[in-house]
Design an enzyme around this catalytic site. Structure first.
Site, PDB file in Angstrom:
ATOM      1  N   LYS A  78      48.509  40.016  35.298  1.00 24.03           N
ATOM      2  CA  LYS A  78      49.422  40.860  36.083  1.00 24.03           C
ATOM      3  C   LYS A  78      49.470  42.310  35.600  1.00 24.03           C
ATOM      4  O   LYS A  78      50.471  42.997  35.696  1.00 24.03           O
ATOM      5  CB  LYS A  78      50.847  40.263  36.133  1.00 24.03           C
ATOM      6  CG  LYS A  78      50.901  38.856  36.632  1.00 24.03           C
ATOM      7  CD  LYS A  78      50.288  38.716  38.000  1.00 24.03           C
ATOM      8  CE  LYS A  78      49.167  37.713  38.017  1.00 24.03           C
ATOM      9  NZ  LYS A  78      48.291  37.837  39.183  1.00 24.03           N
ATOM     10  N   THR A  81      44.550  43.703  37.012  1.00 28.26           N
ATOM     11  CA  THR A  81      43.155  43.345  36.714  1.00 28.26           C
ATOM     12  C   THR A  81      42.308  43.353  37.986  1.00 28.26           C
ATOM     13  O   THR A  81      41.147  43.815  37.969  1.00 28.26           O
ATOM     14  CB  THR A  81      43.116  41.914  36.113  1.00 28.26           C
ATOM     15  OG1 THR A  81      44.248  41.738  35.259  1.00 28.26           O
ATOM     16  CG2 THR A  81      41.840  41.654  35.363  1.00 28.26           C
ATOM     17  N   THR A  82      42.885  42.841  39.068  1.00 31.73           N
ATOM     18  CA  THR A  82      42.163  42.759  40.347  1.00 31.73           C
ATOM     19  C   THR A  82      41.645  44.139  40.759  1.00 31.73           C
ATOM     20  O   THR A  82      40.519  44.288  41.224  1.00 31.73           O
ATOM     21  CB  THR A  82      43.123  42.225  41.445  1.00 31.73           C
ATOM     22  OG1 THR A  82      43.820  41.091  40.921  1.00 31.73           O
ATOM     23  CG2 THR A  82      42.387  41.842  42.708  1.00 31.73           C
ATOM     24  N   HIS A 143      41.371  37.248  29.671  1.00 33.54           N
ATOM     25  CA  HIS A 143      42.688  37.585  29.108  1.00 33.54           C
ATOM     26  C   HIS A 143      42.725  37.277  27.600  1.00 33.54           C
ATOM     27  O   HIS A 143      43.788  37.295  26.991  1.00 33.54           O
ATOM     28  CB  HIS A 143      43.781  36.763  29.800  1.00 33.54           C
ATOM     29  CG  HIS A 143      43.926  37.054  31.266  1.00 33.54           C
ATOM     30  ND1 HIS A 143      43.953  38.327  31.774  1.00 33.54           N
ATOM     31  CD2 HIS A 143      44.076  36.233  32.332  1.00 33.54           C
ATOM     32  CE1 HIS A 143      44.097  38.272  33.092  1.00 33.54           C
ATOM     33  NE2 HIS A 143      44.170  37.023  33.453  1.00 33.54           N
ATOM     34  N   ARG A 169      49.495  47.643  31.287  1.00 29.31           N
ATOM     35  CA  ARG A 169      50.428  48.076  32.321  1.00 29.31           C
ATOM     36  C   ARG A 169      51.820  48.152  31.717  1.00 29.31           C
ATOM     37  O   ARG A 169      52.126  47.430  30.759  1.00 29.31           O
ATOM     38  CB  ARG A 169      50.402  47.026  33.448  1.00 29.31           C
ATOM     39  CG  ARG A 169      51.205  47.397  34.648  1.00 29.31           C
ATOM     40  CD  ARG A 169      51.167  46.294  35.703  1.00 29.31           C
ATOM     41  NE  ARG A 169      51.772  46.784  36.912  1.00 29.31           N
ATOM     42  CZ  ARG A 169      52.001  46.051  37.983  1.00 29.31           C
ATOM     43  NH1 ARG A 169      51.672  44.782  37.999  1.00 29.31           N
ATOM     44  NH2 ARG A 169      52.566  46.586  39.046  1.00 29.31           N
ATOM     45  N   SER A 177      55.984  41.488  37.948  1.00 25.93           N
ATOM     46  CA  SER A 177      54.817  41.011  38.688  1.00 25.93           C
ATOM     47  C   SER A 177      54.531  39.536  38.335  1.00 25.93           C
ATOM     48  O   SER A 177      54.278  38.707  39.214  1.00 25.93           O
ATOM     49  CB  SER A 177      53.612  41.894  38.354  1.00 25.93           C
ATOM     50  OG  SER A 177      52.499  41.508  39.104  1.00 25.93           O
ATOM     51  N   ARG A 300      50.740  42.055  45.815  1.00 29.55           N
ATOM     52  CA  ARG A 300      52.163  42.001  46.183  1.00 29.55           C
ATOM     53  C   ARG A 300      52.527  43.354  46.759  1.00 29.55           C
ATOM     54  O   ARG A 300      52.466  43.566  47.944  1.00 29.55           O
ATOM     55  CB  ARG A 300      53.024  41.607  44.976  1.00 29.55           C
ATOM     56  CG  ARG A 300      54.472  41.275  45.327  1.00 29.55           C
ATOM     57  CD  ARG A 300      55.217  40.774  44.110  1.00 29.55           C
ATOM     58  NE  ARG A 300      55.263  41.776  43.057  1.00 29.55           N
ATOM     59  CZ  ARG A 300      56.283  42.635  42.882  1.00 29.55           C
ATOM     60  NH1 ARG A 300      57.317  42.615  43.682  1.00 29.55           N
ATOM     61  NH2 ARG A 300      56.235  43.520  41.896  1.00 29.55           N
TER      62      ARG A 300
HETATM   63  P1  A3P Z   1      52.566  43.730  41.712  1.00 33.42           P
HETATM   64  O1  A3P Z   1      52.982  42.287  41.605  1.00 33.42           O
HETATM   65  O2  A3P Z   1      53.428  44.631  40.885  1.00 33.42           O
HETATM   66  O3  A3P Z   1      52.443  44.196  43.103  1.00 33.42           O
HETATM   67  P2  A3P Z   1      46.455  41.100  38.299  1.00 33.42           P
HETATM   68  O4  A3P Z   1      45.399  41.675  39.155  1.00 33.42           O
HETATM   69  O5  A3P Z   1      46.269  41.423  36.837  1.00 33.42           O
HETATM   70  O6  A3P Z   1      46.670  39.657  38.566  1.00 33.42           O
HETATM   71  O7  A3P Z   1      47.778  41.881  38.669  1.00 33.42           O
HETATM   72  C1  A3P Z   1      48.342  41.783  39.955  1.00 33.42           C
HETATM   73  C2  A3P Z   1      49.077  43.068  40.221  1.00 33.42           C
HETATM   74  O8  A3P Z   1      48.132  44.075  40.564  1.00 33.42           O
HETATM   75  C3  A3P Z   1      50.041  42.955  41.396  1.00 33.42           C
HETATM   76  O9  A3P Z   1      51.109  43.843  41.086  1.00 33.42           O
HETATM   77  C4  A3P Z   1      49.180  43.468  42.526  1.00 33.42           C
HETATM   78  O10 A3P Z   1      49.909  43.893  43.650  1.00 33.42           O
HETATM   79  C5  A3P Z   1      48.463  44.617  41.838  1.00 33.42           C
HETATM   80  N1  A3P Z   1      47.220  44.992  42.513  1.00 33.42           N
HETATM   81  C6  A3P Z   1      46.248  44.182  42.994  1.00 33.42           C
HETATM   82  N2  A3P Z   1      45.276  44.891  43.552  1.00 33.42           N
HETATM   83  C7  A3P Z   1      45.606  46.194  43.440  1.00 33.42           C
HETATM   84  C8  A3P Z   1      44.982  47.424  43.849  1.00 33.42           C
HETATM   85  N3  A3P Z   1      43.836  47.418  44.496  1.00 33.42           N
HETATM   86  N4  A3P Z   1      45.624  48.572  43.553  1.00 33.42           N
HETATM   87  C9  A3P Z   1      46.796  48.570  42.890  1.00 33.42           C
HETATM   88  N5  A3P Z   1      47.433  47.447  42.482  1.00 33.42           N
HETATM   89  C10 A3P Z   1      46.852  46.259  42.754  1.00 33.42           C
END
Ligand code: A3P
Length: 334
Positions: A78, A81-82, A143, A169, A177, A300
């Protein structure tokens, strides 16, 4: 509580049944606690894991062989990473797949398909990962805390020359998140309260927690080995994307040429990988990852500062206090 290997309840119920005797013996020797998941979390080398995640860590430690030019993206779950998976993939493959290409792989495949987590792969699949147009470059995410990475990955004298990009983050945003994610993927039969998630997070019994120790480990490594570890912040990526893209491209050995700088390339990469673009794509709104997590659960609202809005003032100040104490004297401020 699980890392990105967070699984829906149905998979987790079998977690403790599927392991071999050696792994069961290991589990029985480790401290265990009730975390956010229905299974126990186990403390291994200072960090908490679900049995499935721990199996992934041990597989990596035993079987992963780095190759020349491998790129490893590390983060706490969270941390966005995506997003960075999409950016790194696009940067590295920009010659073969220019970001404005209407058939760009990111338009049809989730960033998690293109850049898989180590921990979710069977060791037999490591070699099959070929997510780069440059045949010698594989891109993985993980991770795993720095001290638990396979030794060969950390080893400076190894010929693998692989690079590690660490993404962190804001702690409050990360917790909020994580809390929403846990409920979205139904980690428990009934929803988890924010208070409970907060409590476990502060105690460190969260996805590869304590998160502070994971961040600090990579921060120190990045200071000692700046050629090997690049430390990045999600908020910097939001506030100064062009600067951070240049920094990343340079670190990955693929700096932007003058011609690229003078073209719209940087803006195209930023646009393709943006939350707005990614979250609207069909591929990211349908389908599941290997362990049953829906692709959509990784999107999200993707904003900075949500933590402050969602947490009580007391919760926010407790997290700030822990962060300050943990990072004191390190030169790191979040
Ligand atoms: P939020 O829940 O605050 O919206 P991970 O990728 O590490 O699992 O983290 C997920 C978080 O990254 C979520 O945050 C998600 O909305 C955000 N996220 C995913 N893709 C994103 C992008 N392209 N740009 C910015 N934030 C992104």
């Amino acid at each position: 509580m699980e890392p990105a290997t967070l699984q829906p309840l149905s998979q987790q119920a079998n977690d403790e049944k599927v392991c071999n005797q050696e792994f069961k013996d290991l589990l029985s020797s480790l401290p265990k606690e009730r975390g956010l998941a229905p299974t126990y979390s186990y403390q291994y080398q200072g960090f908490w894991y679900s049995p499935l995640a721990l199996q992934g860590v041990i597989n990596c430690q035993n079987h992963f062989e780095p190759r020349k030019n491998d790129v490893i993206l590390v983060s706490a779950p969270k941390s966005s990473t995506t997003w960075l998976k999409a950016i790194i993939y696009t940067l590295i493959n920009r010659e073969v797949h220019p970001p404005q290409n209407p058939h760009h792989p990111l338009l049809n495949k989730s960033p998690h398909q293109l850049v898989p987590f180590f921990e979710l792969l069977d060791p037999s699949e490591y070699d099959a990962v070929c997510n780069s147009s440059e045949s010698s470059t594989r891109i993985f995410a993980t991770h795993i805390p720095v001290g638990s990475l396979p030794k060969s990955l950390r080893d400076d004298s190894s010929s693998s020359n692989c690079r590690i990009v660490y993404l962190c983050r804001d702690i409050k945003d990360n917790l909020v998140s994580l809390f929403h994610f846990a409920n979205k993927v139904n980690m428990r039969p009934s929803p988890i309260s924010l208070e409970e998630a907060f409590d476990l997070y502060c105690k460190g019994i969260s996805a590869v927690g304590p998160i502070w120790d994971q961040i600090l480990g990579y921060w120190k490594e990045s200071l000692q080995k700046p050629h090997k570890v690049l430390f990045m912040r999600c908020e910097d990526l939001k506030n100064e994307p062009r600067f951070q893209l240049r920094r990343l491209a340079h670190f990955l050995g693929k700096p932007f040429s003058l011609e690229e700088e003078n073209s719209c390339l940087l803006d195209q990469i930023i646009c393709l990988c943006s939350f707005d673009t990614m979250s609207k794509l069909k591929v990211n709104n349908t389908g599941h990852l290997k362990h049953g997590i829906s692709n959509s659960s990784f999107f999200r609202n993707g904003i900075v500062g949500d933590g402050k809005k969602c947490l009580t003032a007391d919760m926010a100040s407790r997290l700030d206090q822990i962060t300050e104490e943990k990072f004191h004297g390190s030169g790191l401020f979040l």
